[in-house]
Scaffold this motif. Structure first.
Motif: not given
Length: 309
Positions: A128-144
């Motif tokens: 969640e802290l990286t959302r400004p850099i990776f805002p999309s749903k897919t990116a967030q799940i991959l980062v998680e």
């Protein structure tokens, strides 16, 4: 491969093996002797029926393994470093057998669930802290998923540096070697067992890694925002991820002899390079003793069943 499937786990200075009717632990005592701990597995028709249902059987198997494993861990941690002359003192001070077993089993299950919550939720907040850099749903799940994998590997690596955990991982390797020797039809001698791989497709380490991978795919079907919804669905989906991961683990084990498909289990085997270490001959001797005692008890139980029928 044998029709009988056995599992096990490393304990403090020893190895536990489990069959259909019994679970047995052998540990190396302070004086060099080997001591055994035996827990009969209670038959439960309802539980046995539920464990035949796909997805649900995985969750039940995990809870059962956590509860049973905790009993053996308790035994090994209390006795491995105790002078045999102090055994009588320990017995007189100990609570009743069933109080101890039920209490330890409950602690084991709760510890597993607590650990699962921690390893599930921390990556959510980090991602969640990286959302400004990776805002999309897919990116967030991959980062998680990346943070979850990083947390898992980092945790295992750093605890493996401690002497106690390093020896535990050596016994883990000894457990796998014994199972591999047995499934390959080899004599259970130190020489033959030591030649076997310390990796095994059915290992719980593989299961843990599969929960990370399966979670990435499952989370694609649920929202990632707002944050409170993301947290709630991660918690709610823990049983789903566990159940699916168990089925994937079973599938990779079933396909391990198929040349083109055996690579499906490789990620789990790679993780075992961290969670297992090459054991010494003395450690392999303890693992063999534990497994042979289990085979004896399983044979007696099978014979008794045949006589009743």
């Amino acid at each position: 491969m044998s029709k009988n499937v056995y599992g096990g786990q490393a304990v403090i200075e020893g190895v536990m093996f489990a069959g259909r009717h019994h679970s047995v632990t052998a540990i190396r005592r302070k004086d060099g002797s080997i001591e055994y701990f035996h827990v009969p597995r209670q038959a439960n028709k309802t539980l046995s029926s539920l464990k035949k249902i796909p997805f649900l059987r995985g969750i039940l198997a995990i809870i059962e393994a956590s509860a049973n494993g905790s009993k053996h861990l308790q035994f090994s941690s209390e006795r491995y470093d105790l002078d045999p002359n102090e055994d009588e003192t320990l017995q007189t001070e100990a609570p009743s057998k069933w109080t101890m077993i039920l209490g330890v089993a409950l602690i084991g299950v709760l510890s597993f669930l607590f650990g699962k919550f921690i390893f599930t939720l921390i990556p959510v907040f980090l991602a969640e802290l990286t959302r400004p850099i990776f805002p999309s749903k897919t990116a967030q799940i991959l980062v998680e998923g990346f943070f979850k994998l990083l947390l898992l590997l980092g945790y295992i690596y750093f605890i493996s540096l401690t002497p106690l955990v390093k020896r535990l991982f050596q016994y883990h390797g000894a457990e796998h070697k014994v199972i591999n020797a047995y499934e390959n039809g080899l004599p259970l001698t130190v020489e033959h067992v030591q030649r076997q791989s310390r990796l095994h497709y059915r290992c719980g380490s593989s299961f843990i890694l599969f929960t990370v991978i399966i979670g990435v795919f499952v989370y694609m079907f649920v929202p990632t925002e707002p944050l409170w919804v993301r947290v709630l669905n991660r918690l709610a989906l823990i049983p789903v991820v566990l159940g699916l991961s168990f089925e994937v683990l079973q599938m990779t084990n079933a396909l391990r002899d198929v040349p083109v498909l055996r690579w499906l289990g490789y990620p789990g085997l790679w993780l075992q390079l961290l969670t297992t270490k090459e054991p010494t001959n003395d450690q392999v001797e303890v693992a063999i003793a534990s497994f042979q005692r289990l085979l004896e008890l399983e044979g007696e139980a099978t014979k008794q069943q045949e006589e009743v029928v």
